[in-house]
Design an enzyme around this catalytic site. Structure first.
Site, short mmCIF file in Angstrom:
data_model
loop_
_atom_site.label_atom_id
_atom_site.label_comp_id
_atom_site.label_asym_id
_atom_site.label_seq_id
_atom_site.Cartn_x
_atom_site.Cartn_y
_atom_site.Cartn_z
N HIS A 58 0.81 -1.22 0.00
CA HIS A 58 0.00 0.00 0.00
C HIS A 58 0.85 1.27 0.00
CE1 HIS A 58 0.49 -0.28 4.46
NE2 HIS A 58 0.50 1.02 4.35
N ASP B 140 0.28 -7.66 1.42
CA ASP B 140 0.69 -6.27 1.65
C ASP B 140 2.21 -6.15 1.68
OD1 ASP B 140 0.33 -3.57 1.89
OD2 ASP B 140 -0.03 -3.59 4.05
N SER C 40 4.68 2.65 7.80
CA SER C 40 4.43 1.44 7.04
C SER C 40 5.59 1.10 6.12
CB SER C 40 3.17 1.60 6.19
OG SER C 40 2.03 1.51 6.99
#
Length: 504
Positions: free
Chosen positions: A232, A265, A347
């Site tokens: 993402h 992910d 992230s």
């Protein structure tokens, strides 16, 4: 557990990242002469005003002053409490508020404001009700609907290290600002690990052709210039967008997506014109991690590159489901839970053990915000989640080799409601297809629609997302044991996992 991915736009950082001693050699392809690139992309203008001014550290108001005996204040004037003004001095304002001090706090941008697509942070459709805004306890069950923040545009992890006198690692945030070059830290301390690891961590900026983008984190995977991060973080620039990676010394390099796995992910990008002297971060064995082990997280929370935070492993095998709110981009992991401070922008960054080896990729947080669709200002509440590095490594090797992910599967469609008795095989599959694939692994094991899978090997299963997160910690061809209920009777079968190449 459903969560928010850290994948929304965040304003530019207010300062230039610190420059550690060691940094990769070479001249970046994307760096322009005489110009320092902005550390963060902001959809609006790329710039955020400086926050409100705070009194200088170390300044203390003057001590209380008592008027000398015999002294009387001037008529009509009321001295400030504990202080008598000098003769002839103008009266002080009636209150600190009248004087304009302290100034009002800065107004932070709303989390999830940028881009035209759906915002990260929305609950996964079909995952059940969101938890109450205020909950006296922690997680109520192994799987709950919570907002997971992944490390996209705002998804970086902050690192401020603190160490107590007994050598234990706390979770207090500490600044990763420049330290005197001649100060040495003992091996094994947080400062020593941070100094060694920071040159191998990058801040990733991704921008799609439609203007949507974000900032996250990644780390050097090998000497060839491959960078490991979250899907993402780079998804907006995967098809014709702009992608850059900035090292802790400020050097910026253009990059391209090698491959990405939406379900896991995980993504791999590669530096264009990678410099020589790259130092990959060492990878640990995430299976050997124990609850209570110290953790160190590095990332770019809210665009603040090269931030370090500390904590511990709070739990293992935490089932986590996160998505973009559309229901079409869900990912699942059997996560490592940590209380190290992780925020949007973290992230894709590394979660390290006390030796400086990577045990996971920071990917999501549970947020106290409840605005939905990323409209609230998300932040760390001590519940962060990382993809175990053993799983991420398997995915990365496949992406580098073929450019596409490979998923293990049992060949059965299960319901995705959370917090139930188990994972129930659906009456029918997608588009009216059979729920149990003919001649697939589940069919060969005798499983049927309506069966309730309650255990995967020795792990209890309470929902479809939990089952998927456990399946995806394995490889195609692995033999696993499933416990299921049919008409109230419990049975156990062995299943050889099949495979699916690419995204479905």
């Amino acid at each position: 557990m459903s969560t928010e991915n850290e994948g929304t736009a965040v304003p530019a950082a207010p300062s230039v990242p610190p420059v550690p001693d060691a940094a990769p050699e070479g001249t970046p392809a994307a760096e322009q002469a005489g110009h320092s690139p902005a550390p963060e992309y902001t959809p609006e203008s790329g710039h955020t005003p400086e926050p409100g001014h705070t009194p200088e550290s170390g300044h203390t108001p003057e001590a209380e002053h008592t008027p000398e005996p015999g002294h009387t204040p001037e008529p009509g004037h009321t001295p400030e409490q504990g202080h008598t003004p000098a003769p002839g001095a103008a009266p002080a304002p009636a209150s600190a508020a009248d004087a304009g001090w302290p100034p009002p706090p800065p107004t932070l941008p709303s989390y999830g404001g940028g881009g035209n697509g759906p915002a990260w942070g929305a609950p996964v459709p079909g995952n059940g009700p969101q938890p109450p805004r205020k909950r006296p306890g922690g997680l109520i069950a192994a799987v709950i609907v919570a907002a997971l923040v992944a490390g996209g545009i705002g998804g970086g992890i902050g690192y401020w290290a603190a160490e107590s006198n007994d050598g234990s690692i706390g979770s207090t945030t500490v600044s990763a600002a420049d330290a005197p070059k001649d100060v040495k830290r003992d091996a094994g301390t947080v400062a020593s690990v941070a100094a060694k690891s920071l040159p191998s961590v990058v801040t990733i900026e991704a921008q799609g052709g439609d203007g949507e983008g974000g900032t996250g984190t990644g780390f050097v995977y090998d000497k060839q210039g491959h960078i490991l991060t979250n899907n993402h973080v780079v998804a907006s620039a995967a098809n014709g967008g702009d992608l850059t990676a900035t090292f802790s010394n400020g050097k910026k390099y253009a990059a391209e997506v090698v491959g990405r796995a939406q379900g896991y992910d995980v993504a791999v990008v590669k530096l264009k014109n990678a410099p020589s002297g790259l130092t990959p971060l060492p990878l640990a064995n995430s299976e050997q991690v124990a609850v209570g082990d110290p953790t160190i997280a590095i990332g770019a929370p809210f665009g603040l590159s090269n931030t370090v935070t500390t904590g511990i492993i709070s739990a293992k095998n935490r089932p986590v489901a996160s998505g973009d709110g559309s229901g079409a981009s869900n990912s699942y992991m059997s996560a490592l839970q940590t209380d190290a401070s992780i925020n949007p922008g973290n992230s894709g960054g590394p979660l390290l053990d006390s030796r400086g080896a990577v045990i996971g990729i920071n990917s999501a947080i549970q947020s106290a915000g409840s605005g939905g669709m990323g409209q609230s200002q998300a932040g760390s509440i001590g519940l962060g989640f990382a993809i175990p590095i053993n799983q991420a490594k398997n995915v990365a090797e496949q992406l580098i080799k073929t450019g596409q992910p490979v998923y293990p599967l049992i060949g059965a469609t299960v319901t995705m409601a959370e917090g139930g008795e188990g994972a129930t095989i659906s009456p029918q599959g997608e588009g009216g297809a059979p729920a149990v694939t003919a001649n697939g692994p589940a069919a060969k094991a005798g499983l049927k629609a309506g069966d309730i899978i309650t255990k995967f090997n020795d792990t209890p299963i309470d929902s479809g997302p939990t089952l998927i997160s456990e399946i995806w910690t394995h490889k195609p061809g692995d033999k696993v044991t499933l416990t299921y209920k049919r008409d109230g009777k419990e049975s156990t079968v062995q299943v050889t996992l099949g495979e699916r190449k690419g995204e479905s």
